[in-house]
Every structure is written in structure tokens, then in C-alpha cells.
Design an enzyme around this catalytic site. Structure first.
Site, PDB file in Angstrom:
ATOM      1  N   SER A  94      -2.796  -7.844   3.186  1.00  8.06           N
ATOM      2  CA  SER A  94      -3.015  -7.643   4.347  1.00  8.06           C
ATOM      3  C   SER A  94      -3.239  -8.711   5.245  1.00  8.06           C
ATOM      4  O   SER A  94      -2.964  -9.111   6.104  1.00  8.06           O
ATOM      5  CB  SER A  94      -4.229  -6.576   4.728  1.00  8.06           C
ATOM      6  OG  SER A  94      -3.795  -5.318   4.480  1.00  8.06           O
ATOM      7  N   LYS A 133     -15.437  -8.290   3.483  1.00  3.90           N
ATOM      8  CA  LYS A 133     -14.521  -8.791   4.472  1.00  3.90           C
ATOM      9  C   LYS A 133     -14.805  -8.518   5.873  1.00  3.90           C
ATOM     10  O   LYS A 133     -15.782  -7.534   6.137  1.00  3.90           O
ATOM     11  CB  LYS A 133     -13.173  -7.647   4.140  1.00  3.90           C
ATOM     12  CG  LYS A 133     -12.473  -7.853   2.832  1.00  3.90           C
ATOM     13  CD  LYS A 133     -11.230  -6.948   2.715  1.00  3.90           C
ATOM     14  CE  LYS A 133     -10.526  -7.448   1.620  1.00  3.90           C
ATOM     15  NZ  LYS A 133      -9.358  -6.392   1.164  1.00  3.90           N
ATOM     16  N   ARG A 146      -1.963  -5.899  -8.318  1.00  6.58           N
ATOM     17  CA  ARG A 146      -0.823  -6.738  -7.935  1.00  6.58           C
ATOM     18  C   ARG A 146      -0.666  -7.726  -9.339  1.00  6.58           C
ATOM     19  O   ARG A 146       0.355  -8.135  -9.771  1.00  6.58           O
ATOM     20  CB  ARG A 146      -1.258  -7.533  -6.756  1.00  6.58           C
ATOM     21  CG  ARG A 146      -0.680  -6.731  -5.536  1.00  6.58           C
ATOM     22  CD  ARG A 146      -1.250  -7.434  -4.181  1.00  6.58           C
ATOM     23  NE  ARG A 146      -2.749  -7.586  -4.317  1.00  6.58           N
ATOM     24  CZ  ARG A 146      -3.431  -7.992  -3.498  1.00  6.58           C
ATOM     25  NH1 ARG A 146      -3.153  -8.168  -2.341  1.00  6.58           N
ATOM     26  NH2 ARG A 146      -4.746  -8.180  -3.512  1.00  6.58           N
ATOM     27  N   HIS A 161       0.843  -1.164  -0.096  1.00  4.28           N
ATOM     28  CA  HIS A 161      -0.014   0.027  -0.059  1.00  4.28           C
ATOM     29  C   HIS A 161       0.726   1.246  -0.136  1.00  4.28           C
ATOM     30  O   HIS A 161       0.870   2.245  -0.828  1.00  4.28           O
ATOM     31  CB  HIS A 161      -0.957   0.200   1.123  1.00  4.28           C
ATOM     32  CG  HIS A 161      -1.857  -0.681   1.497  1.00  4.28           C
ATOM     33  ND1 HIS A 161      -2.214  -1.686   2.373  1.00  4.28           N
ATOM     34  CD2 HIS A 161      -3.016  -1.266   0.653  1.00  4.28           C
ATOM     35  CE1 HIS A 161      -2.913  -2.681   2.301  1.00  4.28           C
ATOM     36  NE2 HIS A 161      -3.540  -2.411   1.044  1.00  4.28           N
TER      37      HIS A 161
HETATM   38  O1  PNS Z   1      -8.774  -3.108  -0.082  1.00  9.82           O
HETATM   39  P1  PNS Z   1      -9.820  -3.554  -0.691  1.00  9.82           P
HETATM   40  O2  PNS Z   1     -10.664  -4.464   0.432  1.00  9.82           O
HETATM   41  O3  PNS Z   1      -9.771  -4.135  -1.926  1.00  9.82           O
HETATM   42  O4  PNS Z   1     -10.750  -2.265  -0.947  1.00  9.82           O
HETATM   43  C1  PNS Z   1     -12.063  -2.255  -1.390  1.00  9.82           C
HETATM   44  C2  PNS Z   1     -12.974  -0.923  -1.269  1.00  9.82           C
HETATM   45  C3  PNS Z   1     -13.004  -0.749   0.246  1.00  9.82           C
HETATM   46  C4  PNS Z   1     -12.318   0.150  -1.923  1.00  9.82           C
HETATM   47  C5  PNS Z   1     -14.242  -1.314  -1.912  1.00  9.82           C
HETATM   48  O5  PNS Z   1     -15.026  -2.445  -1.498  1.00  9.82           O
HETATM   49  C6  PNS Z   1     -15.063   0.053  -1.991  1.00  9.82           C
HETATM   50  O6  PNS Z   1     -15.014   0.750  -2.749  1.00  9.82           O
HETATM   51  N1  PNS Z   1     -15.847   0.164  -0.781  1.00  9.82           N
HETATM   52  C7  PNS Z   1     -16.896   1.023  -0.483  1.00  9.82           C
HETATM   53  C8  PNS Z   1     -18.311   0.861  -0.947  1.00  9.82           C
HETATM   54  C9  PNS Z   1     -18.588   0.945  -2.350  1.00  9.82           C
HETATM   55  O7  PNS Z   1     -18.366   1.820  -2.960  1.00  9.82           O
HETATM   56  N2  PNS Z   1     -19.139  -0.351  -3.132  1.00  9.82           N
HETATM   57  C10 PNS Z   1     -19.246  -0.366  -4.375  1.00  9.82           C
HETATM   58  C11 PNS Z   1     -18.248  -0.561  -5.320  1.00  9.82           C
HETATM   59  S1  PNS Z   1     -18.481  -1.972  -6.354  1.00  9.82           S
END
Ligand code: PNS
Length: 166
Positions: free
Chosen positions: A132, A43, A94, A19
Site C-alpha cells: 500500500s 503506521k 510476500r 490484498h
Molecule cells: O496491514 P498491516 O499493517 O501489516 O496489518 C497489521 C495489523 C493491523 C493486522 C496488526 O497491526 C494488528 O493486528 N493490529 C491490531 C492490534 C493488535 O492486535 N496488535 C497486537 C498484535 S502484535
């Protein structure tokens, strides 16, 4: 619409060297970067949003990234971007395994907020395997995570995860 602002979204549970690499490169590309902690509905988290923000702030301060801010938001990324007048969402990719999921999210975000452009950068080769969840697994089994997380938060992560074990 602010073209000099990029948003780096993620779970950051906790922030890793992978990150940090992406955030540092974003910091060099844009005038201002907001790292925003969001909720991934798929998650479960080990660190609260406040704890994750603290770890990120400590990491960013230690790295001297003065144009990077940390925030947390309980809602949609598309809405957060709109609120901040941000056009660019920057994410690290990645491997091919990340691609399908990230592509789907980028398209969903574009549909929700047509002003958004999602930009992907490749992670550094040495961080390709890093996640993570891997860090948490190794730390919870008393393994050495020093090569995976910023040194300034190494102790915080170990203390926090071993506290959980107790
Ligand atoms: O580190 P991650 O878990 O890959 O991040 C994913 C994250 C948190 C950026 C994504 O789940 C997100 O944008 N969550 C906020 C809710 C949202 O906007 N969901 C719609 C996108 S499909």
C-alpha cells in the site's frame, strides 16, 4: 469455535491487487471471510477506517465475493476473533522480509487468545513487491497505479490522494 470462518486482518491503506488476491483465495477456502481493518500502531494512515472500508466493499462487490464481509475494529485482533468466535486468521506472506514480523504477531495473538490459529498463504508471484505504501507514493507523484490496485477503485484512490496534495 467456527472452523468455516476466516478473518483477514490488515491496514488496507488502501487495498491493493495483492490484498484482493489473498481475499479471493480465502473466499474460495472458507464458507465465510471477514476482512477486518485494524490499527497498526507503527503506521500513520492516509485513508480513514471508513474510507478504507468503502474501498474494500467496492472491491469485494466488484469481484463478486459474496461470502466476504468488511468490518473495522479499534482494538486487538485477538479480542476481535474471540468476539466473532473465529479460530482462523489468514494472512498473505510476500517475502522472507514479512516473515519475522508476522511470526511475532502470530505468537502474540496466540498468547492473547489460545484458540487462534494463524494461517499464512504465499502471495501470487506478481504481487511479491506490492505494498500500500508503494501505491501511495506512486499515486502522490502522479505515477500510474493501474497495475497495482483494483480497477474499480483506481479513480477513487487518485482523487483522494490528489485532493490531499491540494
Ligand atoms: O496491514 P498491516 O499493517 O501489516 O496489518 C497489521 C495489523 C493491523 C493486522 C496488526 O497491526 C494488528 O493486528 N493490529 C491490531 C492490534 C493488535 O492486535 N496488535 C497486537 C498484535 S502484535
Amino acid at each position: 469455535m467456527n472452523k468455516s470462518l476466516a478473518i483477514c486482518p490488515g491496514s488496507f491503506d488502501p487495498v491493493t491487487l495483492g490484498h484482493l488476491d489473498v481475499i479471493a483465495r480465502a473466499s474460495g477456502m472458507f464458507e465465510k471471510v471477514i476482512v477486518v481493518i485494524l490499527k497498526n500502531a507503527n503506521k500513520t494512515y492516509s485513508f480513514s477506517p471508513e474510507e478504507r472500508a468503502q474501498l474494500l466493499k467496492k472491491t469485494i462487490k466488484d469481484a463478486g465475493l459474496n461470502n466476504v464481509e468488511v468490518d473495522a475494529y479499534d482494538g486487538l485482533l485477538a479480542d476481535y476473533a474471540k468476539k466473532h468466535g473465529a479460530k482462523i486468521i489468514l494472512k498473505g506472506l510476500r517475502a522472507m522480509s514479512d516473515f519475522e514480523y508476522e511470526f511475532q504477531m502470530a505468537l502474540a495473538n496466540k498468547k492473547l487468545n489460545p484458540d487462534i490459529e494463524t494461517v499464512f498463504i504465499t502471495t501470487a508471484a506478481e504481487n511479491m513487491y506490492l505494498s500500500s505504501s508503494m501505491v501511495k507514493q506512486i499515486a502522490s507523484m502522479d505515477g500510474d497505479i493501474s497495475g497495482f490496485v483494483p480497477s474499480v477503485i483506481h479513480k477513487d484512490i487518485l482523487e483522494r490522494l490528489s485532493k490531499k496534495k491540494g
